[in-house]
Design a protein around this motif. Structure first.
Motif, PDB file in Angstrom:
ATOM      1  N   ASP A  19      14.895  11.697 -45.389  1.00  0.00           N
ATOM      2  CA  ASP A  19      14.326  10.562 -44.656  1.00  0.00           C
ATOM      3  C   ASP A  19      14.633   9.202 -45.285  1.00  0.00           C
ATOM      4  N   LEU A  20      14.671   9.126 -46.602  1.00  0.00           N
ATOM      5  CA  LEU A  20      14.832   7.830 -47.261  1.00  0.00           C
ATOM      6  C   LEU A  20      15.291   8.031 -48.691  1.00  0.00           C
ATOM      7  N   ALA A  21      15.693   6.928 -49.323  1.00  0.00           N
ATOM      8  CA  ALA A  21      16.099   6.965 -50.726  1.00  0.00           C
ATOM      9  C   ALA A  21      15.475   5.783 -51.451  1.00  0.00           C
ATOM     10  N   LEU A  22      15.199   5.975 -52.712  1.00  0.00           N
ATOM     11  CA  LEU A  22      14.634   4.934 -53.572  1.00  0.00           C
ATOM     12  C   LEU A  22      15.444   4.863 -54.861  1.00  0.00           C
ATOM     13  N   MET A  23      15.785   3.643 -55.286  1.00  0.00           N
ATOM     14  CA  MET A  23      16.593   3.432 -56.486  1.00  0.00           C
ATOM     15  C   MET A  23      15.828   2.565 -57.481  1.00  0.00           C
ATOM     16  N   ASN A  24      15.803   2.969 -58.740  1.00  0.00           N
ATOM     17  CA  ASN A  24      15.120   2.154 -59.753  1.00  0.00           C
ATOM     18  C   ASN A  24      15.944   0.914 -60.082  1.00  0.00           C
ATOM     19  N   PRO A  25      15.323  -0.256 -60.186  1.00  0.00           N
ATOM     20  CA  PRO A  25      16.081  -1.492 -60.411  1.00  0.00           C
ATOM     21  C   PRO A  25      16.814  -1.513 -61.738  1.00  0.00           C
ATOM     22  N   GLY A  26      16.238  -0.886 -62.769  1.00  0.00           N
ATOM     23  CA  GLY A  26      16.900  -0.884 -64.076  1.00  0.00           C
ATOM     24  C   GLY A  26      18.179  -0.084 -64.109  1.00  0.00           C
ATOM     25  N   GLY A  27      18.385   0.783 -63.102  1.00  0.00           N
ATOM     26  CA  GLY A  27      19.606   1.572 -63.040  1.00  0.00           C
ATOM     27  C   GLY A  27      20.742   0.861 -62.353  1.00  0.00           C
ATOM     28  N   VAL A  28      20.467  -0.326 -61.798  1.00  0.00           N
ATOM     29  CA  VAL A  28      21.511  -1.125 -61.138  1.00  0.00           C
ATOM     30  C   VAL A  28      22.023  -2.114 -62.180  1.00  0.00           C
ATOM     31  N   ARG A  29      23.028  -1.720 -62.928  1.00  0.00           N
ATOM     32  CA  ARG A  29      23.393  -2.450 -64.140  1.00  0.00           C
ATOM     33  C   ARG A  29      24.238  -3.684 -63.883  1.00  0.00           C
ATOM     34  N   ALA A  30      24.826  -3.795 -62.729  1.00  0.00           N
ATOM     35  CA  ALA A  30      25.674  -4.954 -62.410  1.00  0.00           C
ATOM     36  C   ALA A  30      25.841  -5.016 -60.899  1.00  0.00           C
ATOM     37  N   LEU A  59       8.674   3.375 -41.714  1.00  0.00           N
ATOM     38  CA  LEU A  59       9.946   4.080 -41.848  1.00  0.00           C
ATOM     39  C   LEU A  59      10.564   4.162 -40.466  1.00  0.00           C
ATOM     40  N   ASN A  60      11.664   3.477 -40.292  1.00  0.00           N
ATOM     41  CA  ASN A  60      12.327   3.380 -38.991  1.00  0.00           C
ATOM     42  C   ASN A  60      11.358   2.898 -37.908  1.00  0.00           C
ATOM     43  N   GLY A  61      10.508   1.962 -38.307  1.00  0.00           N
ATOM     44  CA  GLY A  61       9.580   1.335 -37.374  1.00  0.00           C
ATOM     45  C   GLY A  61       8.258   2.025 -37.216  1.00  0.00           C
ATOM     46  N   ALA A  62       8.105   3.240 -37.721  1.00  0.00           N
ATOM     47  CA  ALA A  62       6.869   4.008 -37.557  1.00  0.00           C
ATOM     48  C   ALA A  62       6.046   3.965 -38.838  1.00  0.00           C
ATOM     49  N   ALA A  63       4.727   3.899 -38.673  1.00  0.00           N
ATOM     50  CA  ALA A  63       3.840   3.910 -39.835  1.00  0.00           C
ATOM     51  C   ALA A  63       3.950   5.247 -40.572  1.00  0.00           C
ATOM     52  N   ILE A  64       3.754   5.177 -41.894  1.00  0.00           N
ATOM     53  CA  ILE A  64       3.790   6.395 -42.701  1.00  0.00           C
ATOM     54  C   ILE A  64       2.547   7.233 -42.407  1.00  0.00           C
ATOM     55  N   ASP A  65       2.755   8.497 -42.105  1.00  0.00           N
ATOM     56  CA  ASP A  65       1.649   9.436 -41.852  1.00  0.00           C
ATOM     57  C   ASP A  65       1.270  10.080 -43.184  1.00  0.00           C
ATOM     58  N   PRO A  66       0.074   9.813 -43.702  1.00  0.00           N
ATOM     59  CA  PRO A  66      -0.300  10.366 -45.016  1.00  0.00           C
ATOM     60  C   PRO A  66      -0.208  11.883 -45.100  1.00  0.00           C
ATOM     61  N   ALA A  67      -0.377  12.570 -43.962  1.00  0.00           N
ATOM     62  CA  ALA A  67      -0.377  14.037 -43.979  1.00  0.00           C
ATOM     63  C   ALA A  67       1.003  14.643 -43.739  1.00  0.00           C
ATOM     64  N   ALA A  68       1.962  13.833 -43.310  1.00  0.00           N
ATOM     65  CA  ALA A  68       3.302  14.353 -43.012  1.00  0.00           C
ATOM     66  C   ALA A  68       4.107  14.550 -44.292  1.00  0.00           C
ATOM     67  N   THR A  69       5.204  15.292 -44.188  1.00  0.00           N
ATOM     68  CA  THR A  69       6.101  15.533 -45.317  1.00  0.00           C
ATOM     69  C   THR A  69       7.373  14.714 -45.137  1.00  0.00           C
ATOM     70  N   TYR A  70       7.783  14.071 -46.218  1.00  0.00           N
ATOM     71  CA  TYR A  70       8.985  13.229 -46.200  1.00  0.00           C
ATOM     72  C   TYR A  70       9.945  13.717 -47.277  1.00  0.00           C
ATOM     73  N   ARG A  71      11.210  13.778 -46.903  1.00  0.00           N
ATOM     74  CA  ARG A  71      12.265  14.208 -47.831  1.00  0.00           C
ATOM     75  C   ARG A  71      12.867  12.939 -48.453  1.00  0.00           C
ATOM     76  N   VAL A  72      12.798  12.820 -49.775  1.00  0.00           N
ATOM     77  CA  VAL A  72      13.175  11.586 -50.460  1.00  0.00           C
ATOM     78  C   VAL A  72      14.301  11.850 -51.457  1.00  0.00           C
ATOM     79  N   ALA A  73      15.317  10.995 -51.409  1.00  0.00           N
ATOM     80  CA  ALA A  73      16.414  11.058 -52.386  1.00  0.00           C
ATOM     81  C   ALA A  73      16.165  10.024 -53.478  1.00  0.00           C
TER      82      ALA A  73
END
Length: 599
Positions: free
Chosen positions: A431-442, A528-542
């Motif tokens: 569904d989505l990906a998250l990147m840590n800012p400290g890993g973006v070195r340049a 997420l893609n315009g829809a509110a996050i459902d606290p009970a739903a499952t999301y696949r995260v990279a």
């Protein structure tokens, strides 16, 4: 700890220090109060003068940047007399060597020290060879001593020991016809203990001696290193409190008759200005320096005469009162070899101590208007020749610079998009990906660095952006957990210094900086893609493997389920660039508008 000091408090607050008196705009100086012969370095008759000036040259956070860094990573900001600023191109060991060698001229008592992170998160020319080229360069720079930093543990303690002691890499072997000799200088790791022996894994301190002058150095890295390094890199190690460790070994040095002591600390602060020549001791509301180093400096024993710091990649020359209320010099020289600090320590032969009131210090730009050091040019050429077959391969095309600056950066968004695309290949349910800012070195720069042409992204340039060899991992989280992850950016261990994750396309929310703690992430705004996050739903995260292990204070990311481990993150970025760009249709910088910031 001295009887007149206050009990040491854990550093969980941010301090701002205002000096009582103004200093020079380009230098820090304590009030001179020495006899006239204080700076007489010549012998009178058969007896040396009482005072001997010792030059301390220092730098920090080189991160293997042997070649001049590109983009904003290769510039510093200089404050002008009229209050305006200008930028200066800076960095590159060919120029650093020349500047240091020129600075040492006429200074027979000269020491060169560093504040950690000499290696790790390095460009391809060094990182491809496990940073052997950087150690060779530091040897040629005549570095005398350095503390370890958190990045010295990127490949674990055994690899750090190899960098210190030499020998060919256990897997990749020897890169040239000569065995790697290791560092000529000691790495100091006073607060890094083997959890079984409870002893430092490397020397805790080192003493510089010349004739009757001796100065001790204690080296520590930040206690929080395990939270910002992969678990494998710190396995079997304990990281102890910086202040308690420095105070302990200051007593050890004093018991050996060493009264002059410098602490090399891989932890830092945030000055009120980004200009390298900012007067850190200027009076006024909002001036000075904040961050962890303030609390450390206020609690390190008065037996320590100066603090050389790092980690935050900022530049400052400040005086901060020690526990006895006496001003003490605290310095940092930015990062990537763009600056060096020149500090004068006046050694008192009668007491064996530093005459603290005579200490002066200033940061200097490693400008590129001086001759290149020929030995460094030769070293860079040798390793570039070995790296060229890999590094020169084009992996994509860009239409403009893609910087890594800002709370949400275009480069961070691009990496997150690449990881989302790769995640969908592994599992279409991603569904989505998250990147840590400290890993973006340049960032990526449009202008050609060599002969590849404008807009061409080479593997070497990609390596500079993502040098850690993390894997792309997929995990399942509930919507409630995903919301908690976003709140951990600005709460818990990240409350004082937020770490804003770079979101993939489709994830949007508002960050309200007028609020405090977790409330700064506006829950109702998360979409997420315009829809509110459902606290009970499952999301696949990279995420990358560092975040998937709960790194950077994101403990909830360490609780994911249904793990799937993919390729390394640089390969995912290269694959994305290759698939989504061409010379005729280059990729444009993301707009960096996924997070709405309210100030």
């Amino acid at each position: 700890m001295p009887a007149n000091s206050q009990p040491y408090q854990r550093r969980r607050r941010t301090y701002r220090l205002l000096a009582a008196a103004a200093g020079l705009a380009t230098a820090g100086a304590l009030v001179a109060a020495l006899p006239a012969q204080a700076h007489d370095t010549k012998h009178g008759g058969h007896h040396p003068s009482r005072y001997q000036d010792v030059q301390l040259l220092s730098f920090n956070d080189l991160h293997g940047n042997l070649e001049p860094p590109s983009g904003s990573s290769g510039r510093v900001t200089e404050l002008q007399a009229d209050g305006t600023t200008k930028t200066i191109d800076a960095g590159g060991v060919e120029y650093l060597a020349t500047h240091l060698r020129q600075a040492r001229q006429g200074k027979p008592y000269s020491i060169t020290a560093a504040g950690g992170d000499m290696v790790g998160a390095s460009p391809l020319i060094s990182g491809l060879f496990h940073d052997e080229p950087t150690i060779e360069a530091l040897n040629k720079l005549d570095l005398d001593v350095t503390s370890v930093g958190n990045h010295e543990f990127d490949e674990g303690p055994k690899e750090l020991a190899r960098l210190q002691n030499g020998g060919c890499h256990p897997t990749d072997g020897c890169y040239t016809d000569r065995e790697f000799e290791g560092a000529d200088f000691p790495y100091l790791a006073a607060n890094v203990l083997n959890e079984k022996t409870h002893r430092p894994i490397l020397k805790p301190y080192w003493v510089w001696k010349k004739k009757d002058v001796k100065i001790g150095f204690i080296g520590v890295t930040l206690e929080g290193t395990p939270g910002i390094v992969s678990a494998d890199g710190v396995k079997g190690l304990q990281f102890k409190d910086e202040v308690e460790t420095i105070n302990k070994y200051a007593r050890v040095l004093q018991a050996q008759g060493v009264q002059s002591i410098v602490a090399l600390i891989h932890e830092g602060g945030a000055p009120a200005s980004s200009s390298y020549n900012y007067d850190c001791d200027s009076p006024g509301a909002g001036d000075g320096i904040s961050g962890p180093i303030v609390d450390i400096a206020k609690n390190v024993t008065p037996a320590v005469d100066a603090l050389v710091t790092g980690h935050t990649h900022t530049s400052y020359v400040c005086t901060i009162d020690d526990p006895a209320g006496r001003p003490r010099m605290v310095t940092s020289a930015s990062s990537f070899g763009r600056l060096y600090t020149d500090t004068t320590l006046t050694y008192d032969r009668y007491t064996g101590d530093i005459a603290r009131t005579a200490v002066t210090s200033a940061n200097h730009v490693v400008s590129r208007d001086v001759p290149k050091a020929a030995d460094m040019t030769e070293l860079i050429g040798k390793w570039n020749t070995l790296a060229a077959p890999i590094g020169n391969r084009p992996i994509g095309y860009i239409s403009a610079d893609i910087p890594n600056t800002g709370t949400e950066s275009p480069m961070g968004d691009l990496i997150a998009d690449a990881q989302l695309a790769y995640g969908k290949q592994l599992d279409p349910e991603t569904d989505l990906a998250l990147m840590n800012p400290g890993g973006v070195r340049a960032g990526l720069t449009y202008a050609a660095k060599a002969a590849e042409g404008d807009g061409v992204v080479t593997y070497a340039e990609g390596f500079t952006v993502q040098p850690f060899a993390n894997t792309v991992n997929l995990q399942d989280f509930t919507g409630a957990q995903l919301i908690q992850v976003l709140k951990e950016q600005v709460s818990g261990s990240n409350a004082a210094s937020p770490k804003i994750l770079q979101p993939s396309s489709g994830l949007t929310y508002t960050l309200d900086l007028t609020k405090t703690g977790a409330d700064r992430v506006v829950t109702d705004s998360i979409r997420l893609n315009g829809a509110a996050i459902d606290p009970a739903a499952t999301y696949r995260v990279a995420t990358n493997s560092f975040l998937a292990g709960g790194g950077d204070g994101f403990t909830t990311l360490g609780l994911g389920t249904n793990d799937l481990v993919g390729t390394d993150d640089l390969a995912a970025l290269a694959q994305y660039l290759t698939a989504n760009s061409s010379a005729a249709n280059p990729i444009a910088p993301p707009a960096a508008n996924r997070i709405t910031i309210t100030k």
